[in-house]
Enzyme design. Structure first.
Site, PDB file in Angstrom:
ATOM      1  N   TRP A 145       0.835  -1.208   0.000  1.00 45.55           N
ATOM      2  CA  TRP A 145       0.000   0.000   0.000  1.00 45.55           C
ATOM      3  C   TRP A 145       0.861   1.246   0.000  1.00 45.55           C
ATOM      4  CZ3 TRP A 145      -4.281  -1.338  -1.848  1.00 45.55           C
ATOM      5  CH2 TRP A 145      -4.915  -2.514  -1.447  1.00 45.55           C
ATOM      6  N   LYS A 179     -11.804  -1.895   7.437  1.00 41.36           N
ATOM      7  CA  LYS A 179     -11.032  -2.713   8.371  1.00 41.36           C
ATOM      8  C   LYS A 179     -11.513  -2.509   9.807  1.00 41.36           C
ATOM      9  CE  LYS A 179      -8.052  -3.212   4.748  1.00 41.36           C
ATOM     10  NZ  LYS A 179      -7.431  -2.372   3.724  1.00 41.36           N
ATOM     11  N   ASP A 226      -1.524   6.926   6.305  1.00 39.12           N
ATOM     12  CA  ASP A 226      -2.548   5.949   5.937  1.00 39.12           C
ATOM     13  C   ASP A 226      -2.721   5.044   7.153  1.00 39.12           C
ATOM     14  OD1 ASP A 226      -4.046   3.823   5.020  1.00 39.12           O
ATOM     15  OD2 ASP A 226      -2.756   3.349   3.311  1.00 39.12           O
TER      16      ASP A 226
HETATM   17  C1  LIG Z   1      -6.847  -1.958   2.614  1.00 39.54           C
HETATM   18  C2  LIG Z   1      -5.815  -0.904   2.594  1.00 39.54           C
HETATM   19  C3  LIG Z   1      -5.759   0.071   1.577  1.00 39.54           C
HETATM   20  C4  LIG Z   1      -6.670   0.045   0.387  1.00 39.54           C
HETATM   21  O1  LIG Z   1      -7.911   0.484   0.734  1.00 39.54           O
HETATM   22  P1  LIG Z   1      -9.066   0.681  -0.380  1.00 39.54           P
HETATM   23  O2  LIG Z   1     -10.138   1.278   0.437  1.00 39.54           O
HETATM   24  O3  LIG Z   1      -9.360  -0.665  -0.919  1.00 39.54           O
HETATM   25  O4  LIG Z   1      -8.546   1.596  -1.408  1.00 39.54           O
HETATM   26  C5  LIG Z   1      -4.810   1.053   1.681  1.00 39.54           C
HETATM   27  N1  LIG Z   1      -3.944   1.094   2.699  1.00 39.54           N
HETATM   28  C6  LIG Z   1      -3.955   0.172   3.678  1.00 39.54           C
HETATM   29  C7  LIG Z   1      -2.972   0.265   4.794  1.00 39.54           C
HETATM   30  C8  LIG Z   1      -4.894  -0.848   3.654  1.00 39.54           C
HETATM   31  O5  LIG Z   1      -4.913  -1.772   4.627  1.00 39.54           O
END
Ligand SMILES: *Cc1c(COP(=O)(O)O)cnc(C)c1O
Length: 355
Positions: A99, A190, A166
């Site tokens: 990511w 999540k 993030d």
């Molecule tokens: C799941 C995840 C993403 C991607 O998220 P989307 O909503 O599918 O774009 C980005 N960064 C991290 C750390 C993730 O766990």
């Protein structure tokens, strides 16, 4: 019977969240309408949005000067939206996983990106430390929890520049010193709600400093001005997220969640460390309490698929590892009960005994 759900995302939600969402799908706020068929501008839904923003501020102790938004496009849209709104010349990134690498790729569309540290050479099995953050960066970007590789940074770094994070897979798993950050984003799927909403916490005075033209929908200021109602927000994910936030509050807030999360992760890591069959893939000082990655030692390796089946027969689902790590990944998000971790640990012990 409800399964033990270890999926990485979308992932387990609290029973409270599921039940109240189901109720609202049938009859939303006594309106005699389904949540799926009401106007996002109805006073009932506006109240949902307001509370969903206010509870984030309360739970994370967000200081004055920050705005909470619920946007579409997932965390992946933030990979480009963040640089589009904040990057003038140069940004620094930590390359800590898939990511993070995706975020770096997008940022490069808007300016120079300096990768300040990377754990790529060792298949991202540790969280880098000891790097320097130059003071001439527009911002520094981190991925606090690397969902795929099971590594996590459970502290808020002190850096001389703006800090962007993030936090998709570990937000609400610990108190965060929001004042250290200028932008935090997290896909809901999540630790918050169903897929479809992205939580953004942004410091208002960092915006409006770039020269480029920003499309209206991709400008944070648009959504601030309209209270996340510039266009139709993801109504159901926002509602479910609110239910999760109420649940967190009822549980005692993020500090209480952290205590439970640490206990759950401790139980699983202990089992891994005491096993001759299973071995963790993340460096010990970088271990995530949200996503626990482990494999079988070489002598048992061919039994990995059998173990997934063995678990499935016991109602344990979602433990197959991501293809870039292999083996297993058990995601222990806030909503996962301790008893599910115990069920997994029991299965590991039983399987090891059988072989
Ligand atoms: C799941 C995840 C993403 C991607 O998220 P989307 O909503 O599918 O774009 C980005 N960064 C991290 C750390 C993730 O766990």
């Amino acid at each position: 019977m409800k399964k033990h759900n270890f999926y990485a995302g979308p992932s387990i939600l609290s029973e409270y969240t599921i039940k109240h969402t189901a109720d609202a799908v049938n009859n939303f706020a006594e309106t005699g309408l389904s949540l799926l068929e009401v106007s996002h501008r109805s006073k009932e839904f506006v109240a949902v949005m307001d509370e969903a923003q206010a509870l984030v501020k309360e739970l994370l102790d967000v200081p004055e000067g920050y705005q909470v938004l619920y946007l579409g496009g997932g965390a992946s849209l933030q990979f480009c939206m963040a640089p589009m709104n904040l990057l003038r010349t140069k940004a620094g990134y930590l390359d800590t996983g898939t990511w993070a690498a995706n975020a770096i790729k997008e940022a490069r569309l808007f300016g120079d990106v300096e990768v300040l540290a990377s754990s790529k050479e060792s298949n991202y099995n540790f969280y880098p430390r000891g790097y320097e953050v130059p003071s001439d960066l527009d911002y520094f970007h981190i991925t606090t929890n690397n969902t795929i590789y099971g590594t996590e940074l459970r502290e808020d770094p002190d850096v001389p520049v703006r800090l962007v994070a993030d936090m998709s897979s570990d937000i609400f798993s610990r108190p965060v010193d929001v004042a250290k950050y200028d932008l935090i984003y997290a896909g809901a799927q999540k630790n918050l709600g169903p897929a479809g909403a992205t939580l953004v916490i942004v410091k208002e005075d960092v915006l409006g400093k770039v020269d480029r033209a920003i499309p209206t929908m991709l400008d944070y200021r648009t959504h601030i001005k309209k209270g996340s109602m510039f266009n139709t927000p993801p109504v159901l994910p926002v509602y479910s997220s609110l239910m999760t936030l109420r649940y967190y509050k009822e549980m005692g807030g993020v500090k209480a969640m952290e205590k439970i999360d640490l206990e759950k992760a401790g139980v699983l890591y202990d089992a891994i460390d005491n096993s001759k069959m299973f071995v963790g893939t993340a460096a010990e000082d970088s271990r995530s309490i949200m996503n626990v990655t482990f494999v079988m030692t070489p002598e048992y390796k061919e039994l990995e698929k059998d173990f997934v089946d063995f678990c499935a027969a016991r109602g344990i689902v979602g433990i197959k590892g991501h293809r870039s790590v292999g083996g297993f990944r058990a995601s222990l998000y806030n909503a996962l009960p301790l008893e599910s971790v115990k069920a997994l640990v029991d299965a590991m012990a039983e399987f090891e005994k059988q072989h």
